[in-house]
Design a protein around this motif. Structure first.
Motif, PDB file in Angstrom:
ATOM      1  N   TYR A   1       0.802  -1.224   0.000  1.00 62.06           N
ATOM      2  CA  TYR A   1       0.000   0.000   0.000  1.00 62.06           C
ATOM      3  C   TYR A   1       0.835   1.274   0.000  1.00 62.06           C
ATOM      4  O   TYR A   1       0.461   2.260  -0.630  1.00 62.06           O
ATOM      5  N   ASN A   2       1.940   1.283   0.702  1.00 60.15           N
ATOM      6  CA  ASN A   2       2.755   2.491   0.800  1.00 60.15           C
ATOM      7  C   ASN A   2       3.754   2.531  -0.341  1.00 60.15           C
ATOM      8  O   ASN A   2       4.962   2.361  -0.157  1.00 60.15           O
TER       9      ASN A   2
ATOM     10  N   ILE B   1       3.138   6.865  -4.106  1.00 61.32           N
ATOM     11  CA  ILE B   1       2.463   7.632  -5.149  1.00 61.32           C
ATOM     12  C   ILE B   1       0.960   7.349  -5.054  1.00 61.32           C
ATOM     13  O   ILE B   1       0.563   6.224  -4.733  1.00 61.32           O
ATOM     14  N   PRO B   2       0.112   8.363  -5.275  1.00 56.25           N
ATOM     15  CA  PRO B   2      -1.332   8.107  -5.199  1.00 56.25           C
ATOM     16  C   PRO B   2      -1.817   7.229  -6.342  1.00 56.25           C
ATOM     17  O   PRO B   2      -1.177   7.154  -7.398  1.00 56.25           O
ATOM     18  N   VAL B   3      -2.924   6.566  -6.111  1.00 55.47           N
ATOM     19  CA  VAL B   3      -3.502   5.660  -7.107  1.00 55.47           C
ATOM     20  C   VAL B   3      -4.910   6.133  -7.445  1.00 55.47           C
ATOM     21  O   VAL B   3      -5.734   6.324  -6.553  1.00 55.47           O
ATOM     22  N   SER B   4      -5.179   6.335  -8.722  1.00 53.55           N
ATOM     23  CA  SER B   4      -6.485   6.862  -9.135  1.00 53.55           C
ATOM     24  C   SER B   4      -7.568   5.795  -9.162  1.00 53.55           C
ATOM     25  O   SER B   4      -8.733   6.065  -8.875  1.00 53.55           O
TER      26      SER B   4
ATOM     27  N   SER C   1      -8.429   1.688  -8.063  1.00 50.55           N
ATOM     28  CA  SER C   1      -8.023   0.490  -7.344  1.00 50.55           C
ATOM     29  C   SER C   1      -8.152  -0.736  -8.242  1.00 50.55           C
ATOM     30  O   SER C   1      -8.850  -0.703  -9.268  1.00 50.55           O
TER      31      SER C   1
ATOM     32  N   SER D   1      -0.436  -0.889  -8.981  1.00 54.56           N
ATOM     33  CA  SER D   1      -0.643  -1.713  -7.796  1.00 54.56           C
ATOM     34  C   SER D   1       0.391  -2.824  -7.746  1.00 54.56           C
ATOM     35  O   SER D   1       0.842  -3.308  -8.785  1.00 54.56           O
TER      36      SER D   1
ATOM     37  N   SER E   1       0.643   8.751 -12.135  1.00 52.33           N
ATOM     38  CA  SER E   1      -0.406   8.038 -11.415  1.00 52.33           C
ATOM     39  C   SER E   1      -1.280   9.043 -10.686  1.00 52.33           C
ATOM     40  O   SER E   1      -0.798   9.803  -9.837  1.00 52.33           O
ATOM     41  N   ASP E   2      -2.549   9.067 -11.037  1.00 54.63           N
ATOM     42  CA  ASP E   2      -3.500  10.021 -10.448  1.00 54.63           C
ATOM     43  C   ASP E   2      -2.996  11.459 -10.579  1.00 54.63           C
ATOM     44  O   ASP E   2      -3.124  12.274  -9.673  1.00 54.63           O
TER      45      ASP E   2
ATOM     46  N   ASP F   1      -3.078   8.932 -15.791  1.00 50.55           N
ATOM     47  CA  ASP F   1      -2.308   7.710 -15.567  1.00 50.55           C
ATOM     48  C   ASP F   1      -1.542   7.375 -16.842  1.00 50.55           C
ATOM     49  O   ASP F   1      -2.124   7.356 -17.929  1.00 50.55           O
TER      50      ASP F   1
END
Length: 309
Positions: free
Chosen positions: A63-64, A67-70, A72, A177, A201-202, A261
């Motif tokens: 999870y860490n 970078i943010p994920v737009s 899932s 992911s 990413s996002d 993305d």
């Protein structure tokens, strides 16, 4: 405890030694149980700390990712399950630039994608676009998970290739992911899946890139465009730089241009082609480089074909 007593009797010249034994003090059952409970509590505490440490390491790994994920993995699976929009099969080409980075954009309409190991024929009218996908080593093994038509070709994970493209049931998505949930779904559906470096990413670019220098670059990206009715629609693009660029400059330009993305595509100077709505083929790169003889049968080609309605 033992006690030695020397007794000198009146009728004897020899001393008599008498050894008396006291009952040794034994721990009571209650005291033994107390120490056992303490030992069990200590063992339980150590086991709990170990479990917490393992859980944190797993969370940190999956999870860490920095970078943010737009979108899932579950959301991308739902996209793969969604109804197909009826569109004319075509690739629309435009060229543009931002921050001094010039690039060609190829918007994809009415196409499905798959991983194939035979380079498409230039006369195959069903192919509207093709390009490279995953990287491979000199020994022919692939860097990161690779699935082609439901068959898992490579199972090895790659810590640096967190981006992926998944294709199933005439749909295609990209995402970020470490989980293999999307890969497992695609595999069950007989689709294709590969991993590559993340460029955006996002709407955010990574802090570090693992490819350096200035060379021609290619990518697959998602951009949200607004139609004539004011509705936003997600569109996939194939992107190619017109000049040599650093990966950082390329990614930053795509982020600023509005891509949410983007994943990297290897083979910056490799020949490929696209087709317009009338079926006419347009070359990308030098046709004299076709076909690719080196690594024939090894290169995993990302092939976009017309969706049969």
């Amino acid at each position: 405890m033992s006690e030695i007593i020397i007794d000198i009797g009146q009728d004897s010249e020899e001393p008599k030694f008498i050894i008396e034994h006291d009952d040794e003090e034994q721990p009571s059952p209650k005291k033994r149980n107390k120490w056992l409970r303490r030992l069990l509590k200590a063992a339980a505490a150590i086991a709990l700390m170990a479990m917490v440490l393992v859980a944190y390491e797993l969370w940190n790994y999956y999870y860490n990712i920095g970078i943010p994920v737009s979108t899932s993995p579950s959301e991308n699976i739902e996209k793969l399950k969604s109804p197909i929009d009826k569109e004319t099969a075509e690739v629309k080409y435009v060229t543009d630039s931002i921050f001094g980075v010039e690039f060609d954009l190829y918007a994809i309409f009415g196409l499905r994608a798959n991983i194939e190991f035979q380079e498409p024929d230039t006369a195959d009218a069903s192919v509207f676009l093709y390009c490279r996908s995953a990287d491979h080593k000199e020994d022919g093994s692939y860097l990161g998970t690779l699935v082609a038509e439901g068959k898992e070709i490579e199972k090895k994970k790659n810590a640096f290739r967190l981006g992926y493209m998944a294709m199933a049931d005439n749909h295609m998505v990209i995402g970020v992911s470490r989980f293999e949930k999307v890969k497992n779904y695609v595999k069950e559906k007989g689709g294709s899946f590969f991993r590559q470096f993340v460029l955006v990413s996002d709407g955010v670019i990574p802090n570090n890139f693992h490819l350096h220098g200035k060379v021609e670059r290619k990518a697959i990206g998602i951009k949200h465009n607004t139609d004539k009715n004011g509705n936003k629609k997600e569109r996939m693009y194939f992107i190619s730089t017109r000049n040599k660029e650093t990966l950082w400059d390329f990614a930053d330009a795509l982020r600023e241009y509005g891509f949410t993305d983007v994943i990297y595509i290897t083979g910056g100077t490799d020949y490929c082609y696209y087709r317009t709505a009338n079926g006419k083929r347009h070359d990308i790169g030098d046709i004299n480089d076709y076909p690719h003889k080196k690594w024939e049968g090894i290169i995993p080609w990302l092939v976009f074909r017309k969706i049969e309605q």
